[in-house]
Write an enzyme that holds these catalytic residues in place. Structure first.
Site, PDB file in Angstrom:
ATOM      1  N   ARG A  90      23.938  11.243 -16.483  1.00  0.00           N
ATOM      2  CA  ARG A  90      23.538  12.193 -15.455  1.00  0.00           C
ATOM      3  C   ARG A  90      24.708  12.574 -14.559  1.00  0.00           C
ATOM      4  O   ARG A  90      24.785  13.679 -14.065  1.00  0.00           O
ATOM      5  CB  ARG A  90      22.419  11.553 -14.623  1.00  0.00           C
ATOM      6  CG  ARG A  90      22.149  12.231 -13.307  1.00  0.00           C
ATOM      7  CD  ARG A  90      20.783  11.882 -12.788  1.00  0.00           C
ATOM      8  NE  ARG A  90      19.773  12.208 -13.765  1.00  0.00           N
ATOM      9  CZ  ARG A  90      18.569  11.635 -13.827  1.00  0.00           C
ATOM     10  NH1 ARG A  90      18.237  10.700 -12.966  1.00  0.00           N
ATOM     11  NH2 ARG A  90      17.699  12.003 -14.743  1.00  0.00           N
ATOM     12  N   CYS A 103      11.650  -7.491 -20.006  1.00  0.00           N
ATOM     13  CA  CYS A 103      12.014  -8.069 -18.714  1.00  0.00           C
ATOM     14  C   CYS A 103      11.399  -9.465 -18.649  1.00  0.00           C
ATOM     15  O   CYS A 103      10.475  -9.768 -19.397  1.00  0.00           O
ATOM     16  CB  CYS A 103      11.464  -7.212 -17.579  1.00  0.00           C
ATOM     17  SG  CYS A 103      12.104  -5.530 -17.648  1.00  0.00           S
TER      18      CYS A 103
HETATM   19  C1  PLP Z   1      21.670   4.911 -10.482  1.00  0.00           C
HETATM   20  C2  PLP Z   1      22.291   5.557 -11.617  1.00  0.00           C
HETATM   21  C3  PLP Z   1      23.667   5.445 -11.875  1.00  0.00           C
HETATM   22  C4  PLP Z   1      24.580   4.653 -10.975  1.00  0.00           C
HETATM   23  O1  PLP Z   1      24.665   5.219  -9.712  1.00  0.00           O
HETATM   24  P1  PLP Z   1      25.679   4.638  -8.628  1.00  0.00           P
HETATM   25  O2  PLP Z   1      25.359   5.422  -7.395  1.00  0.00           O
HETATM   26  O3  PLP Z   1      27.064   4.891  -9.168  1.00  0.00           O
HETATM   27  O4  PLP Z   1      25.415   3.186  -8.479  1.00  0.00           O
HETATM   28  C5  PLP Z   1      24.181   6.094 -12.949  1.00  0.00           C
HETATM   29  N1  PLP Z   1      23.400   6.847 -13.765  1.00  0.00           N
HETATM   30  C6  PLP Z   1      22.077   6.978 -13.550  1.00  0.00           C
HETATM   31  C7  PLP Z   1      21.281   7.826 -14.466  1.00  0.00           C
HETATM   32  C8  PLP Z   1      21.477   6.344 -12.474  1.00  0.00           C
HETATM   33  O5  PLP Z   1      20.160   6.477 -12.264  1.00  0.00           O
HETATM   34  S1  SF4 Z   2       9.850  -4.129 -14.832  1.00  0.00           S
HETATM   35 FE1  SF4 Z   2      11.074  -4.665 -13.015  1.00  0.00          FE
HETATM   36  S2  SF4 Z   2      12.840  -5.737 -13.853  1.00  0.00           S
HETATM   37 FE2  SF4 Z   2      11.922  -4.614 -15.559  1.00  0.00          FE
HETATM   38  S3  SF4 Z   2      12.999  -2.627 -15.613  1.00  0.00           S
HETATM   39 FE3  SF4 Z   2      11.148  -2.366 -14.357  1.00  0.00          FE
HETATM   40  S4  SF4 Z   2      11.871  -2.696 -12.234  1.00  0.00           S
HETATM   41 FE4  SF4 Z   2      13.435  -3.585 -13.602  1.00  0.00          FE
END
Ligand code: PLP
Ligand code: SF4
Length: 367
Positions: A90, A103
């Site tokens: 993204r 998980c």
């Molecule tokens: C959260 C996320 C990231 C990382 O974001 P940072 O702000 O750099 O921590 C990267 N790609 C996607 C799709 C995300 O949702």
């Molecule tokens: S269930 Fe909880 S631990 Fe697993 S991906 Fe979703 S938010 Fe993360």
């Protein structure tokens, strides 16, 4: 079998086990479990003190999850940014690499509800495609291993993925997003840590939502990771009835710092189907930010972000500290609401240029 694998195996997961343990209607639990997997490690279940407490609410199913009234399946539209099933690309220079579909326990508010727990959605064979995608995209300098939870995989599998990502020359940093130190801290072993520390720079972001989750077991796991030189961040989800008050959040952030974890983000709960009962107002998030900034260590203040519906990415929200900005001054309020004025730098007025006197080095210091 390792200790942690045994604990994981003994998790509460069948509707029968769940309804019996928590005194819930079996048919209802069955219905919920068809919509989104249920699993609770015996360790995390042991932290529940009473029905409906902040630990209970995060993992024990609730009929409110079946409400169809609002919320999306994929509010962040991650599927539209997925060139291959295991990659979400993204942002310009970094990708999410979804390497696990399971998980240790399942958060009832999970954003990826429709993906996690389903082996067909994040399949091991997609890992090869993900690695190829990263190799083919030299702009990717930051790879975030996610899922599901990457640390639920075997030591060998984790090392195999991390080492292959590390071998890609343009990848500068590797991150792992995991809730294992919260749900199954026993999984953080000497063996795992020794394998991970070979691939620095490696960062780990953990996920704690309530101060009661920071137990001696969790502290041990986090300290082991920190001792291996892995910088630790924390992501918290703002959740109604769980941590939506300043006092709880301040305690959580302060406690995280004592186990060497730097608070990174507080997320506004996403607009996901079946999680409406966890959502708070955005004003509540701003109030919490304001209750942290200035009132406690700056290190304890994470960014408050909304992952914008429709795939806009994370957008930071900050309460209004600036009251006005003019050419002369900036009027601001501090954390306690007191008003302060900062004089602006004088900007040259755009009139007709006057001849300038010659400038001698050192002249200004003479006065
Ligand atoms: C959260 C996320 C990231 C990382 O974001 P940072 O702000 O750099 O921590 C990267 N790609 C996607 C799709 C995300 O949702
Ligand atoms: S269930 Fe909880 S631990 Fe697993 S991906 Fe979703 S938010 Fe993360």
């Amino acid at each position: 079998m390792d200790d942690w694998q045994r604990i994981l195996q003994e998790s509460l997961r069948t509707p029968e086990e769940i309804s019996e343990r928590f005194g819930l209607d079996l048919e209802e639990v069955r219905k919920i479990s068809r919509a989104f997997k249920i699993q609770i490690t015996p360790y995390y279940a042991s932290l529940i003190r009473k029905k409906g407490d902040p630990i209970y609410k995060q993992v024990v199913p609730d009929v409110a999850e079946l409400a169809e009234n609002s919320g999306e399946d994929d509010p962040l539209e991650e599927d539209l940014d997925s060139p291959v099933p295991s990659i979400v690309h993204r942002y310009p220079d970094r990708v999410l690499f979804l390497v696990s579909h399971s998980c240790a326990s399942y958060c009832r508010f999970c954003t990826r509800k429709r993906k996690v727990g389903d082996a067909n959605k994040i399949h091991p064979r997609y890992i090869e495609d993900g690695l190829d995608y990263i190799k083919d995209h030299p702009e990717v300098r930051d790879v975030i291993l996610s899922g599901g939870d990457p640390l639920i995989l075997s030591d060998e599998k984790i090392e195999s993925i991390v080492s292959q990502v590390r071998a890609i020359p343009h990848v500068e940093i590797i991150r792992i997003g995991t809730r294992v130190p919260c749900y199954l801290p026993q999984r953080i072993t000497e063996e795992l840590v020794n394998r991970l520390k070979k691939y620095h720079p490696l960062y780990i972001n953990v996920h704690f939502n309530h101060p009661d989750e920071i137990t001696p077991e969790a502290a041990r796991a986090l300290n082991m990771l920190a001792d291996a030189g892995i910088p630790l961040g924390n992501q918290t989800v703002l959740l109604k009835g769980i941590n939506d008050d300043v006092e709880t959040m301040r305690k959580l952030m302060q406690k995280l710092l004592t186990v060497r974890v730097r608070p990174y983000y507080i997320y506004q709960a996403d607009y996901v189907k079946g999680t409406e009962h966890f959502r708070t107002t955005v004003e509540k998030g701003l109030e919490i930010y304001q209750g942290l900034r200035g009132w406690t260590s700056g290190l304890a203040v994470p960014q408050y972000v909304i992952d914008a519906p429709g795939g806009g990415g994370k957008i930071p929200l900050i309460p209004e500290y600036v009251q006005s900005i003019t050419d002369e001054k900036v009027v601001m309020r501090n954390y306690a609401g007191e008003i302060f004025v900062y004089p602006q730098v004088k900007r040259a007025k755009r009139r007709k240029p006057r001849p300038q006197p010659p400038c001698y080095a050192g002249e200004s210091q003479r006065i």
